[in-house]
Design a protein around this motif. Structure first.
Motif, PDB file in Angstrom:
ATOM      1  N   SER A  60       0.827  -1.217   0.000  1.00  0.00           N
ATOM      2  CA  SER A  60       0.000   0.000   0.000  1.00  0.00           C
ATOM      3  C   SER A  60       0.859   1.264   0.000  1.00  0.00           C
ATOM      4  O   SER A  60       0.530   2.249  -0.676  1.00  0.00           O
ATOM      5  N   ASP A  61       1.979   1.229   0.729  1.00  0.00           N
ATOM      6  CA  ASP A  61       2.882   2.384   0.735  1.00  0.00           C
ATOM      7  C   ASP A  61       3.517   2.599  -0.634  1.00  0.00           C
ATOM      8  O   ASP A  61       3.718   3.741  -1.070  1.00  0.00           O
ATOM      9  N   VAL A  62       3.826   1.501  -1.333  1.00  0.00           N
ATOM     10  CA  VAL A  62       4.424   1.621  -2.669  1.00  0.00           C
ATOM     11  C   VAL A  62       3.423   2.252  -3.641  1.00  0.00           C
ATOM     12  O   VAL A  62       3.772   3.161  -4.420  1.00  0.00           O
ATOM     13  N   LEU A  63       2.195   1.796  -3.615  1.00  0.00           N
ATOM     14  CA  LEU A  63       1.191   2.340  -4.540  1.00  0.00           C
ATOM     15  C   LEU A  63       0.876   3.802  -4.232  1.00  0.00           C
ATOM     16  O   LEU A  63       0.671   4.614  -5.155  1.00  0.00           O
ATOM     17  N   MET A  64       0.856   4.161  -2.946  1.00  0.00           N
ATOM     18  CA  MET A  64       0.600   5.555  -2.586  1.00  0.00           C
ATOM     19  C   MET A  64       1.752   6.457  -3.046  1.00  0.00           C
ATOM     20  O   MET A  64       1.547   7.539  -3.628  1.00  0.00           O
ATOM     21  N   THR A  65       2.992   6.002  -2.801  1.00  0.00           N
ATOM     22  CA  THR A  65       4.160   6.782  -3.233  1.00  0.00           C
ATOM     23  C   THR A  65       4.249   6.846  -4.748  1.00  0.00           C
ATOM     24  O   THR A  65       4.744   7.841  -5.312  1.00  0.00           O
ATOM     25  N   LEU A  70       4.554  10.116  -9.672  1.00  0.00           N
ATOM     26  CA  LEU A  70       4.137  10.508 -11.021  1.00  0.00           C
ATOM     27  C   LEU A  70       3.621  11.945 -11.048  1.00  0.00           C
ATOM     28  O   LEU A  70       3.935  12.710 -11.973  1.00  0.00           O
ATOM     29  N   SER A  71       2.852  12.313 -10.044  1.00  0.00           N
ATOM     30  CA  SER A  71       2.319  13.685 -10.008  1.00  0.00           C
ATOM     31  C   SER A  71       3.430  14.710  -9.845  1.00  0.00           C
ATOM     32  O   SER A  71       3.404  15.786 -10.459  1.00  0.00           O
ATOM     33  N   ASP A  72       4.426  14.365  -9.036  1.00  0.00           N
ATOM     34  CA  ASP A  72       5.521  15.307  -8.794  1.00  0.00           C
ATOM     35  C   ASP A  72       6.386  15.471 -10.042  1.00  0.00           C
ATOM     36  O   ASP A  72       6.756  16.592 -10.417  1.00  0.00           O
ATOM     37  N   LYS A  73       6.719  14.374 -10.711  1.00  0.00           N
ATOM     38  CA  LYS A  73       7.597  14.457 -11.876  1.00  0.00           C
ATOM     39  C   LYS A  73       6.875  15.039 -13.091  1.00  0.00           C
ATOM     40  O   LYS A  73       7.506  15.691 -13.936  1.00  0.00           O
ATOM     41  N   LEU A  74       5.582  14.803 -13.182  1.00  0.00           N
ATOM     42  CA  LEU A  74       4.813  15.352 -14.301  1.00  0.00           C
ATOM     43  C   LEU A  74       4.280  16.748 -14.001  1.00  0.00           C
ATOM     44  O   LEU A  74       3.593  17.334 -14.862  1.00  0.00           O
ATOM     45  N   GLN A  75       4.572  17.262 -12.794  1.00  0.00           N
ATOM     46  CA  GLN A  75       4.137  18.594 -12.381  1.00  0.00           C
ATOM     47  C   GLN A  75       2.615  18.729 -12.439  1.00  0.00           C
ATOM     48  O   GLN A  75       2.046  19.687 -12.969  1.00  0.00           O
ATOM     49  N   PHE A 133       0.178  10.180 -17.256  1.00  0.00           N
ATOM     50  CA  PHE A 133      -0.141   9.766 -15.889  1.00  0.00           C
ATOM     51  C   PHE A 133      -1.185   8.652 -15.889  1.00  0.00           C
ATOM     52  O   PHE A 133      -1.065   7.657 -15.151  1.00  0.00           O
ATOM     53  N   ASP A 134      -2.206   8.817 -16.724  1.00  0.00           N
ATOM     54  CA  ASP A 134      -3.237   7.784 -16.800  1.00  0.00           C
ATOM     55  C   ASP A 134      -2.682   6.483 -17.369  1.00  0.00           C
ATOM     56  O   ASP A 134      -3.078   5.383 -16.922  1.00  0.00           O
ATOM     57  N   PHE A 135      -1.794   6.598 -18.341  1.00  0.00           N
ATOM     58  CA  PHE A 135      -1.225   5.384 -18.932  1.00  0.00           C
ATOM     59  C   PHE A 135      -0.356   4.627 -17.917  1.00  0.00           C
ATOM     60  O   PHE A 135      -0.464   3.402 -17.777  1.00  0.00           O
ATOM     61  N   LEU A 136       0.509   5.346 -17.197  1.00  0.00           N
ATOM     62  CA  LEU A 136       1.389   4.680 -16.229  1.00  0.00           C
ATOM     63  C   LEU A 136       0.607   4.164 -15.021  1.00  0.00           C
ATOM     64  O   LEU A 136       1.017   3.165 -14.399  1.00  0.00           O
TER      65      LEU A 136
END
Length: 588
Positions: A60-65, A70-75, A133-136
């Motif tokens: 669960s921690d892996v999926l949350m991180t 992805l949000s951080d790197k894709l801004q 983001f949706d694809f990954l």
């Protein structure tokens, strides 16, 4: 969705064509969605080990991180859920792994693509950050795959192997090909080290990881350096016997030999289609060795070999057409001798381009829908007794804290080995061994059975006849007795010279007092006096044999002197304790 798939392929193709402008190495490989998630899991477990002491992380921690990453790197706006405490450390460890392995993820590819297009470019954006983001994340279907990657006949669907086994086998094929392009890819080495089985378990991988960390190199370079030192290094350059990798010499040698065979095929065959077919056939032969045709791994290996072979042929034809459309119709100029990373190597450079295009397409594959199957420790068994789980390989077999001590039997045995005396070889000493400090001097005296025996030369000098024996010369008491007897002889001689007649114990000596009797007494006294002088002269001669001539003459003169001089001369001949022994020793 078809438009998104084409745009995604065009983005990766453009990046690969112009990568030399933004990257130091053109052989950098791209990680897909599944590989990115596996690397994030390893990075988080490593951070937890440094701070918590145990190499583990919850799913669960892996999926949350993963969503926050992805949000951080894709801004993009962050998700509603709060990030974990050590999120910054997780992100830094993730980026460090990518940099150390000379790899990129799809988010980095999108960032470099925008950089290559330029800020002022009016070109329409092919792939938006939200779409990626949706694809990954798995919320969008994968781009359409070529016809060669889609099952063509219903007979393929009837084969008894699961989707999970086919993914694992395809991942192994691509990992071997990735090592030929990028030898720094640690993930590829982890997936191929013990596939097929080479008796390289978790302990072997841990030893390799520690050796690579100590030398600050990649895992593959640490393995090849060790094997090359064993094969080519002399006695002074070979690894030490205490090297942990010595226990896995056979397995590591087999792995390096197999990679050498693949690199030899890559460098000798110029045609990319033929070379790719030979590479895939060699990998397939290693995977199916010892398996029956009904084995799921055997069937998956056959299908994967055929699909990748067809796709490599198509990519080669596409690259040839692109070269002809440029107007030259010939291959590009060879790179400079000093430009190692610019373009590709001389041998197999066309095949390397095809392999890079194939690996880029594999990175665009749809992510695994079940994340638990991808990240769990239960992986399909491709070789040996258990499956290849990357997370378990990177976890060290020894627990850092809270581990039980070493078994008592092993501790006692190691202690006994330390206390056991070490056998020392006796060193051959020279003839001057008596001068060494670790042995007592004059060892040659101990070689004689008794102290009464004297070491002799090979050709001893003739011994003079003396009244004193060898035992007397070595015995101090005998020396004192000799001196006492000589003093008694001197005292009796003095009494005779004064005219004092010693008492006669014989009865006949006490009778009468006439002239014949006096003459008879005088004759007896003169006779005894002569005998005593001869005996004294012989003793003096034997005692002064070793003295210089001057001393001998002085001794004879002292005999003719009065009685006091005789006593002094006899006292001069008296030896101290041990003087005779040393004198005889130095005579030899």
């Amino acid at each position: 969705m078809e438009a998104f798939g084409e745009h995604l392929k065009l983005m990766v193709k453009t990046f690969r064509k112009e990568s030399h402008r933004v990257l130091q190495s053109e052989r950098s490989t791209v990680h897909g969605a599944d590989s990115m998630l596996m690397i994030l899991q390893l990075a988080m477990a490593e951070v937890n080990k440094q701070h918590g002491g145990e190499f583990k992380v919850a799913l669960s921690d892996v999926l949350m991180t993963w969503k926050h990453l992805l949000s951080d790197k894709l801004q993009l706006p962050p998700p509603s859920s709060a990030c974990l405490e050590n999120y910054d450390l997780f992100l830094a460890a993730y980026q460090s792994f990518l940099k150390r392995s000379n790899t990129l993820d799809l988010v980095d590819v999108l960032a470099f693509y925008k950089q290559l297009q330029g800020v002022d470019s009016d070109a329409e954006e092919l792939v938006s950050p939200m779409q990626l983001f949706d694809f990954l994340s798995g919320n969008m279907e994968a781009p359409d795959l070529p016809d060669s990657l889609v099952p063509l006949t219903p007979s393929r669907q009837s084969r008894n192997y699961g989707c999970q086994i086919k993914r694992a086998v395809r991942r192994v094929f691509c990992s071997y090909l990735s090592l030929l392009v990028n030898s720094k890819n640690d993930m590829a080495l982890a997936l191929t080290l013990n596939v097929p089985s080479r008796s390289l378990d978790r302990q072997a991988f841990t030893d390799i990881k520690r050796a690579a960390r100590g030398s600050q190199t990649s895992l593959f370079l640490a393995v090849t350096s060790f094997v090359r030192a064993i094969q080519l290094g002399g006695k002074g350059y070979a690894p030490a016997e205490s090297d942990p990798l010595r226990k896995h010499t056979k397995g590591l040698s087999d792995y390096v030999l197999f990679m050498d065979n693949l690199e030899e095929i890559l460098g000798e065959i110029p045609d990319p289609s033929v070379c790719g077919a030979r590479l895939l056939a060699a990998i397939r032969a290693a995977l199916v060795k010892g398996r029956s045709s009904g084995d799921p791994v055997y069937a998956a290996a056959d299908d994967t070999t055929k699909e990748l072979k067809e796709r490599m042929f198509q990519l080669h034809q596409i690259q040839k057409q692109a070269a002809n459309m440029d107007g030259t119709g010939i291959s590009p100029a060879r790179p400079k001798a000093y430009a190692v990373n610019h373009a590709t190597a001389y041998g197999g450079r066309e095949t390397v381009k095809v392999l890079l295009a194939l690996l880029d397409e594999e990175a665009l594959a749809s992510p695994c829908p079940n994340k638990a199957d991808l990240l769990s420790e239960d992986q399909p068994v491709l070789s040996g007794a258990e499956g290849t789980c990357v997370f378990m390989l990177f976890r060290s077999p020894e627990v850092s804290t809270g581990c039980s001590p070493e078994p008592l039997r092993n501790r006692v045995q190691s202690r006994l080995n330390l206390l056991k005396p070490k056998a020392t070889q006796r060193v051959i000493r020279s003839q001057f061994a008596c001068t060494y400090k670790d042995e007592p001097p004059l060892i040659r005296v101990l070689d004689f059975p008794s102290s009464s025996q004297i070491p002799t030369c090979v050709h001893p000098a003739p011994k003079a006849k003396t009244s004193q024996s060898v035992e007397d010369r070595f015995n101090p008491d005998a020396d004192q007795a000799t001196a006492k007897s000589s003093s008694e002889f001197g005292r009796k001689d003095q009494e005779v010279q004064r005219g004092v007649v010693p008492e006669q114990r014989s009865g006949n000596a006490q009778s009468g007092g006439g002239c014949p009797t006096n003459k008879r007494k005088t004759g007896i006294q003169m006779q005894s006096k002569g005998k005593k002088r001869k005996q004294l002269d012989s003793e003096q001669h034997s005692g002064s044999e070793k003295e210089p001539p001057e001393k001998k003459q002085h001794t004879r003169v002292s005999v003719k002197a009065p009685g006091k001089n005789v006593c002094k001369a006899s006292n001069k001949k008296k030896l101290i304790a041990g003087q005779g022994k040393l004198t005889s020793f130095f005579r030899v």
